[in-house]
Design a protein around this motif. Structure first.
Motif, PDB file in Angstrom:
ATOM      1  N   GLU A   6       0.923  -0.934   0.310  1.00  0.00           N
ATOM      2  CA  GLU A   6      -0.003  -0.792  -0.111  1.00  0.00           C
ATOM      3  C   GLU A   6       1.038   1.428   0.170  1.00  0.00           C
ATOM      4  N   LEU A   7       0.162   2.061  -0.606  1.00  0.00           N
ATOM      5  CA  LEU A   7       0.714   3.727  -0.515  1.00  0.00           C
ATOM      6  C   LEU A   7       1.276   3.935   0.982  1.00  0.00           C
ATOM      7  N   ARG A   8       0.424   3.981   1.571  1.00  0.00           N
ATOM      8  CA  ARG A   8       0.678   4.099   3.090  1.00  0.00           C
ATOM      9  C   ARG A   8       2.107   3.562   4.037  1.00  0.00           C
ATOM     10  N   ALA A   9       1.550   2.377   3.701  1.00  0.00           N
ATOM     11  CA  ALA A   9       3.235   1.232   3.836  1.00  0.00           C
ATOM     12  C   ALA A   9       4.265   2.073   3.342  1.00  0.00           C
ATOM     13  N   THR A  10       4.392   1.894   2.408  1.00  0.00           N
ATOM     14  CA  THR A  10       5.590   1.998   1.936  1.00  0.00           C
ATOM     15  C   THR A  10       5.445   3.857   2.249  1.00  0.00           C
ATOM     16  N   VAL A  11       5.277   4.496   3.135  1.00  0.00           N
ATOM     17  CA  VAL A  11       5.424   6.099   3.658  1.00  0.00           C
ATOM     18  C   VAL A  11       6.097   5.997   4.569  1.00  0.00           C
ATOM     19  N   VAL A  12       5.392   4.408   5.237  1.00  0.00           N
ATOM     20  CA  VAL A  12       5.914   4.930   6.453  1.00  0.00           C
ATOM     21  C   VAL A  12       7.413   3.407   6.558  1.00  0.00           C
ATOM     22  N   GLY A  13       7.089   3.186   5.691  1.00  0.00           N
ATOM     23  CA  GLY A  13       8.578   2.001   5.779  1.00  0.00           C
ATOM     24  C   GLY A  13      10.101   2.921   5.573  1.00  0.00           C
ATOM     25  N   LEU A  14       9.340   3.896   4.930  1.00  0.00           N
ATOM     26  CA  LEU A  14      10.581   4.659   4.380  1.00  0.00           C
ATOM     27  C   LEU A  14      11.527   5.767   5.366  1.00  0.00           C
ATOM     28  N   LEU A  15      10.435   5.985   5.742  1.00  0.00           N
ATOM     29  CA  LEU A  15      10.197   7.277   7.353  1.00  0.00           C
ATOM     30  C   LEU A  15      11.279   6.188   8.505  1.00  0.00           C
ATOM     31  N   LEU A  16      10.823   4.722   8.147  1.00  0.00           N
ATOM     32  CA  LEU A  16      11.631   3.941   9.495  1.00  0.00           C
ATOM     33  C   LEU A  16      12.622   3.294   9.500  1.00  0.00           C
ATOM     34  N   TRP A  17      12.685   3.669   8.046  1.00  0.00           N
ATOM     35  CA  TRP A  17      14.325   3.183   7.106  1.00  0.00           C
ATOM     36  C   TRP A  17      15.465   4.116   7.360  1.00  0.00           C
ATOM     37  N   PHE A  18      14.622   5.747   7.042  1.00  0.00           N
ATOM     38  CA  PHE A  18      15.521   6.849   7.037  1.00  0.00           C
ATOM     39  C   PHE A  18      16.026   7.707   8.408  1.00  0.00           C
ATOM     40  N   GLY A  19      14.605   6.921   9.608  1.00  0.00           N
ATOM     41  CA  GLY A  19      14.529   7.231  10.720  1.00  0.00           C
ATOM     42  C   GLY A  19      15.402   6.913  10.898  1.00  0.00           C
ATOM     43  N   ALA A  20      15.622   5.891  11.355  1.00  0.00           N
ATOM     44  CA  ALA A  20      16.305   4.938  11.870  1.00  0.00           C
ATOM     45  C   ALA A  20      17.678   4.668  11.297  1.00  0.00           C
ATOM     46  N   LEU A  21      17.991   4.555  10.055  1.00  0.00           N
ATOM     47  CA  LEU A  21      19.256   5.264   9.194  1.00  0.00           C
ATOM     48  C   LEU A  21      19.936   6.073  10.028  1.00  0.00           C
ATOM     49  N   TYR A  22      19.271   7.431  10.361  1.00  0.00           N
ATOM     50  CA  TYR A  22      19.705   8.177  10.871  1.00  0.00           C
ATOM     51  C   TYR A  22      20.163   8.499  12.316  1.00  0.00           C
ATOM     52  N   ALA A  23      19.083   7.502  12.980  1.00  0.00           N
ATOM     53  CA  ALA A  23      19.564   7.192  14.405  1.00  0.00           C
ATOM     54  C   ALA A  23      21.005   6.091  14.612  1.00  0.00           C
ATOM     55  N   LEU A  24      20.571   5.947  13.896  1.00  0.00           N
ATOM     56  CA  LEU A  24      22.302   4.499  13.856  1.00  0.00           C
ATOM     57  C   LEU A  24      23.733   5.155  13.550  1.00  0.00           C
ATOM     58  N   ARG A  25      23.433   6.222  12.571  1.00  0.00           N
ATOM     59  CA  ARG A  25      24.489   7.437  13.019  1.00  0.00           C
ATOM     60  C   ARG A  25      24.451   7.878  13.319  1.00  0.00           C
ATOM     61  N   ILE A  26      24.493   8.513  14.123  1.00  0.00           N
ATOM     62  CA  ILE A  26      24.164   9.553  15.408  1.00  0.00           C
ATOM     63  C   ILE A  26      25.044   8.674  16.246  1.00  0.00           C
ATOM     64  N   MET A  27      23.973   7.800  16.469  1.00  0.00           N
ATOM     65  CA  MET A  27      25.051   6.526  17.527  1.00  0.00           C
ATOM     66  C   MET A  27      26.519   6.021  17.537  1.00  0.00           C
TER      67      MET A  27
END
Length: 103
Positions: free
Chosen positions: A42-63
């Motif tokens: 679904e489009l909503r799941a795609t948006v949530v998945g991309l937000l999850l991916w980029f948010g996690a990547l950002y947090a893991l880079r800071i960590m």
């Protein structure tokens, strides 16, 4: 005779990072985002998945920038005993009954 100096190269001592974050956590967050996008389709799941991916990547880079081995420190912290009883100081006067339990 002088001591022999052996240089320690940086390439042999680098932390195991992938895309700037801890390798296992980055790949696992990518797997979760991929599974969310392709299981829901679904489009909503795609948006949530991309937000999850980029948010996690950002947090893991800071960590990883703060401490590349932070995941290992956290896992070791979780293995420790949940409660450590209070320890007395060298200046405490213990009663006689306290000393008998250690004999």
């Amino acid at each position: 005779m002088a001591l022999r100096k052996i240089p320690i190269r940086r390439a042999g001592n680098r932390d195991n990072l992938f895309m700037g974050g801890d390798r296992e956590l980055v790949m696992f967050s990518g797997l979760l985002a991929f599974a969310l996008v392709f299981s829901a389709q679904e489009l909503r799941a795609t948006v949530v998945g991309l937000l999850l991916w980029f948010g996690a990547l950002y947090a893991l880079r800071i960590m990883a920038k703060a401490d590349p081995r932070m995941r290992h420190v956290y896992l070791r912290h979780r293995r420790y005993k949940p409660y450590y009883p209070a320890r007395s100081t060298p200046f405490r006067d213990n009663p006689a009954s306290q000393g008998k339990q250690y004999q």
